[in-house]
Each structure stands twice: as structure tokens, then as C-alpha cells.
Design a protein around this motif. Structure first.
Motif, PDB file in Angstrom:
ATOM      1  N   LYS A 181       0.827  -1.217   0.000  1.00 24.34           N
ATOM      2  CA  LYS A 181       0.000   0.000   0.000  1.00 24.34           C
ATOM      3  C   LYS A 181       0.849   1.250   0.000  1.00 24.34           C
ATOM      4  O   LYS A 181       0.405   2.308  -0.431  1.00 24.34           O
ATOM      5  CB  LYS A 181      -0.936   0.008   1.205  1.00 24.34           C
ATOM      6  N   GLN A 182       2.083   1.129   0.468  1.00 28.87           N
ATOM      7  CA  GLN A 182       2.992   2.274   0.489  1.00 28.87           C
ATOM      8  C   GLN A 182       3.906   2.285  -0.733  1.00 28.87           C
ATOM      9  O   GLN A 182       4.862   3.040  -0.796  1.00 28.87           O
ATOM     10  CB  GLN A 182       3.785   2.280   1.788  1.00 28.87           C
ATOM     11  N   GLY A 183       3.633   1.412  -1.692  1.00 28.49           N
ATOM     12  CA  GLY A 183       4.358   1.424  -2.961  1.00 28.49           C
ATOM     13  C   GLY A 183       5.621   0.590  -3.003  1.00 28.49           C
ATOM     14  O   GLY A 183       6.430   0.758  -3.913  1.00 28.49           O
ATOM     15  N   ASN A 184       5.801  -0.326  -2.075  1.00 29.66           N
ATOM     16  CA  ASN A 184       6.999  -1.159  -2.079  1.00 29.66           C
ATOM     17  C   ASN A 184       6.895  -2.177  -3.217  1.00 29.66           C
ATOM     18  O   ASN A 184       6.072  -3.090  -3.176  1.00 29.66           O
ATOM     19  CB  ASN A 184       7.172  -1.856  -0.727  1.00 29.66           C
ATOM     20  N   GLY A 185       7.740  -2.016  -4.236  1.00 28.50           N
ATOM     21  CA  GLY A 185       7.694  -2.870  -5.418  1.00 28.50           C
ATOM     22  C   GLY A 185       7.985  -4.330  -5.135  1.00 28.50           C
ATOM     23  O   GLY A 185       7.391  -5.219  -5.747  1.00 28.50           O
ATOM     24  N   ASP A 186       8.895  -4.605  -4.200  1.00 25.61           N
ATOM     25  CA  ASP A 186       9.193  -6.000  -3.858  1.00 25.61           C
ATOM     26  C   ASP A 186       8.002  -6.665  -3.176  1.00 25.61           C
ATOM     27  O   ASP A 186       7.692  -7.833  -3.439  1.00 25.61           O
ATOM     28  CB  ASP A 186      10.429  -6.083  -2.956  1.00 25.61           C
ATOM     29  N   ALA A 187       7.324  -5.920  -2.298  1.00 26.92           N
ATOM     30  CA  ALA A 187       6.137  -6.470  -1.644  1.00 26.92           C
ATOM     31  C   ALA A 187       5.050  -6.750  -2.674  1.00 26.92           C
ATOM     32  O   ALA A 187       4.401  -7.806  -2.639  1.00 26.92           O
ATOM     33  CB  ALA A 187       5.627  -5.507  -0.571  1.00 26.92           C
ATOM     34  N   LEU A 188       4.854  -5.822  -3.608  1.00 26.07           N
ATOM     35  CA  LEU A 188       3.863  -6.020  -4.662  1.00 26.07           C
ATOM     36  C   LEU A 188       4.205  -7.236  -5.524  1.00 26.07           C
ATOM     37  O   LEU A 188       3.332  -8.037  -5.868  1.00 26.07           O
ATOM     38  CB  LEU A 188       3.770  -4.770  -5.539  1.00 26.07           C
ATOM     39  N   LEU A 189       5.487  -7.366  -5.876  1.00 28.33           N
ATOM     40  CA  LEU A 189       5.927  -8.516  -6.666  1.00 28.33           C
ATOM     41  C   LEU A 189       5.595  -9.815  -5.957  1.00 28.33           C
ATOM     42  O   LEU A 189       5.012 -10.732  -6.546  1.00 28.33           O
ATOM     43  CB  LEU A 189       7.439  -8.428  -6.924  1.00 28.33           C
ATOM     44  N   TRP A 190       5.963  -9.906  -4.676  1.00 26.67           N
ATOM     45  CA  TRP A 190       5.731 -11.156  -3.943  1.00 26.67           C
ATOM     46  C   TRP A 190       4.250 -11.415  -3.694  1.00 26.67           C
ATOM     47  O   TRP A 190       3.811 -12.569  -3.737  1.00 26.67           O
ATOM     48  CB  TRP A 190       6.554 -11.192  -2.663  1.00 26.67           C
ATOM     49  N   LEU A 191       3.483 -10.377  -3.464  1.00 28.99           N
ATOM     50  CA  LEU A 191       2.031 -10.582  -3.340  1.00 28.99           C
ATOM     51  C   LEU A 191       1.471 -11.148  -4.641  1.00 28.99           C
ATOM     52  O   LEU A 191       0.628 -12.058  -4.613  1.00 28.99           O
ATOM     53  CB  LEU A 191       1.321  -9.276  -2.988  1.00 28.99           C
ATOM     54  N   GLY A 192       1.944 -10.624  -5.763  1.00 33.60           N
ATOM     55  CA  GLY A 192       1.504 -11.168  -7.049  1.00 33.60           C
ATOM     56  C   GLY A 192       1.822 -12.647  -7.179  1.00 33.60           C
ATOM     57  O   GLY A 192       0.983 -13.440  -7.613  1.00 33.60           O
ATOM     58  N   ARG A 193       3.019 -13.028  -6.788  1.00 32.37           N
ATOM     59  CA  ARG A 193       3.417 -14.442  -6.865  1.00 32.37           C
ATOM     60  C   ARG A 193       2.603 -15.294  -5.889  1.00 32.37           C
ATOM     61  O   ARG A 193       2.215 -16.423  -6.218  1.00 32.37           O
ATOM     62  CB  ARG A 193       4.904 -14.575  -6.580  1.00 32.37           C
ATOM     63  N   ILE A 194       2.363 -14.767  -4.697  1.00 31.43           N
ATOM     64  CA  ILE A 194       1.583 -15.494  -3.695  1.00 31.43           C
ATOM     65  C   ILE A 194       0.176 -15.750  -4.205  1.00 31.43           C
ATOM     66  O   ILE A 194      -0.337 -16.871  -4.137  1.00 31.43           O
ATOM     67  CB  ILE A 194       1.576 -14.721  -2.351  1.00 31.43           C
TER      68      ILE A 194
ATOM     69  N   GLU B 106       4.531   2.945  -9.921  1.00 29.28           N
ATOM     70  CA  GLU B 106       4.492   2.844  -8.467  1.00 29.28           C
ATOM     71  C   GLU B 106       5.683   2.075  -7.916  1.00 29.28           C
ATOM     72  O   GLU B 106       6.248   2.446  -6.903  1.00 29.28           O
ATOM     73  CB  GLU B 106       3.187   2.171  -8.039  1.00 29.28           C
ATOM     74  N   GLY B 107       6.075   0.993  -8.571  1.00 29.63           N
ATOM     75  CA  GLY B 107       7.138   0.159  -8.031  1.00 29.63           C
ATOM     76  C   GLY B 107       8.388   0.075  -8.875  1.00 29.63           C
ATOM     77  O   GLY B 107       9.478  -0.124  -8.363  1.00 29.63           O
ATOM     78  N   LYS B 108       8.229   0.183 -10.194  1.00 28.70           N
ATOM     79  CA  LYS B 108       9.343   0.075 -11.142  1.00 28.70           C
ATOM     80  C   LYS B 108      10.213  -1.156 -10.869  1.00 28.70           C
ATOM     81  O   LYS B 108      11.429  -1.108 -10.961  1.00 28.70           O
ATOM     82  CB  LYS B 108      10.183   1.351 -11.136  1.00 28.70           C
ATOM     83  N   ASN B 109       9.559  -2.258 -10.529  1.00 27.32           N
ATOM     84  CA  ASN B 109      10.262  -3.487 -10.175  1.00 27.32           C
ATOM     85  C   ASN B 109      10.517  -4.303 -11.439  1.00 27.32           C
ATOM     86  O   ASN B 109       9.578  -4.695 -12.136  1.00 27.32           O
ATOM     87  CB  ASN B 109       9.430  -4.281  -9.166  1.00 27.32           C
TER      88      ASN B 109
END
Length: 172
Positions: A56-69, A95-98
Motif C-alpha cells: 500500500k505504500q508502494g513497495n515494489g518487492d512487496a507487490l511482486l511477492w504478493l503477485g506471486r503469492i 508505483e514500483g518500477k520493479n
């Protein structure tokens, strides 16, 4: 999906403003939460909730892993391909540029996971993922090679132009 609609959709994805503050969740926090989910430890939901808070705070790594989960149903989390796709979009975009998420987004378009199958979209995001080294580089190169053989010259030229525009406008 027409090329015009793909450009519009990609532009809307990128239009989310980058958050002014640095994203919460250190790499160690993310690793700990992911390890808990992968090991299906006691508090999987707590680990997913922590990742969601970082996301929610824009952490790209968290977003990436949530997607995988959500894509793979890791740790017993119910599979939710649409939610996974949304996480990959946010992580890959402004937002994340991951970089790893750019590949995951390409993969989602290629297989139609959480979205319509779109080979041009897959090519665009796989190409964008190759601009910066990542652990998914070999897979992205393989996907680009495969897609190059599947798309017409006109489609490839359009995809290259769109990828360049997305990069210059939103990811640079």
C-alpha cells in the motif's frame, strides 16, 4: 485487444503517482514475510498482511511477492489470478518500477493469467524487463525470442514503439 487500447491501458497503469515517502518495509522485512509464506509457517496470513501493508505504500518487492503469492497460492493462500495481475501491474509500473515484476507481467499477458491473453503486451513488458539486469533475464530473453517468431513485423514494430514510449514517459 487493439494496440490503441493497449497503449491506453498501459498509460493508465503508469499514471499512478509515485509516493513521496520511501516505501515501508526493508528488504529484510520482505524476505522474512516471504519465507514465512513459503514455509507455510504459523502466521501466513500475518505475513501476507504485512506484505499488503508494505504494498500500500508502494513497495515494489512487496507487490511482486504478493503477485506471486496470489498467482501460485503460496502458503495455502487462495489463488487469485486477477489480484496477482493487479499486483504485478503496480509493481512493474510507475508505483514500483520493479524489474522482476515487468517479467511477471509479460508472463501474465502471455498465458492470459488474470487478464486476457495478449502477445503484444507480453512482448512489450518482456522487452522492458530486459532493460535492467534481474534474476528473470534468461526467461525474459526466451520469451522475447519466442514472441518474435509469433508476431508479425507490423505487430513487433508497434510493440517496440509502445515499449519505448512507456519507458520514456513512465519508467525512466
Amino acid at each position: 485487444m487493439s494496440i490503441k487500447r493497449l497503449v491506453l491501458a498501459s498509460a493508465l497503469i503508469m499514471a499512478n503517482p509515485v509516493l513521496a515517502s520511501s516505501p515501508a518495509g526493508t528488504p529484510a522485512d520482505i524476505e522474512q514475510a516471504v519465507a514465512s509464506v513459503k514455509a507455510s509457517k504459523d502466521n501466513v496470513q500475518g505475513a501476507v498482511s504485512a506484505l499488503e501493508a508494505y504494498a500500500k505504500q508502494g513497495n515494489g518487492d512487496a507487490l511482486l511477492w504478493l503477485g506471486r503469492i496470489y498467482r501460485d497460492g503460496l502458503g495455502g493462500t487462495p489463488k487469485d489470478p486477477k489480484r496477482a495481475f493487479s499486483c504485478f501491474e503496480r509493481a512493474a509500473g510507475n508505483e514500483g518500477k520493479n524489474n522482476a515484476a515487468k517479467y511477471e507481467l509479460a508472463r501474465a499477458y502471455y498465458y492470459g493469467e488474470g487478464t486476457d491473453k495478449n502477445l503484444i503486451g507480453a512482448y512489450i513488458w518482456a522487452t522492458l524487463s530486459l532493460r535492467t539486469p534481474s534474476g528473470e533475464r534468461k526467461e525474459a530473453q526466451t520469451l522475447v525470442s519466442e514472441l518474435t517468431g509469433m508476431l508479425s513485423e507490423e505487430q513487433l514494430n508497434s510493440a517496440k514503439i509502445i515499449a519505448e514510449q512507456i519507458h520514456d514517459l513512465y519508467l525512466d
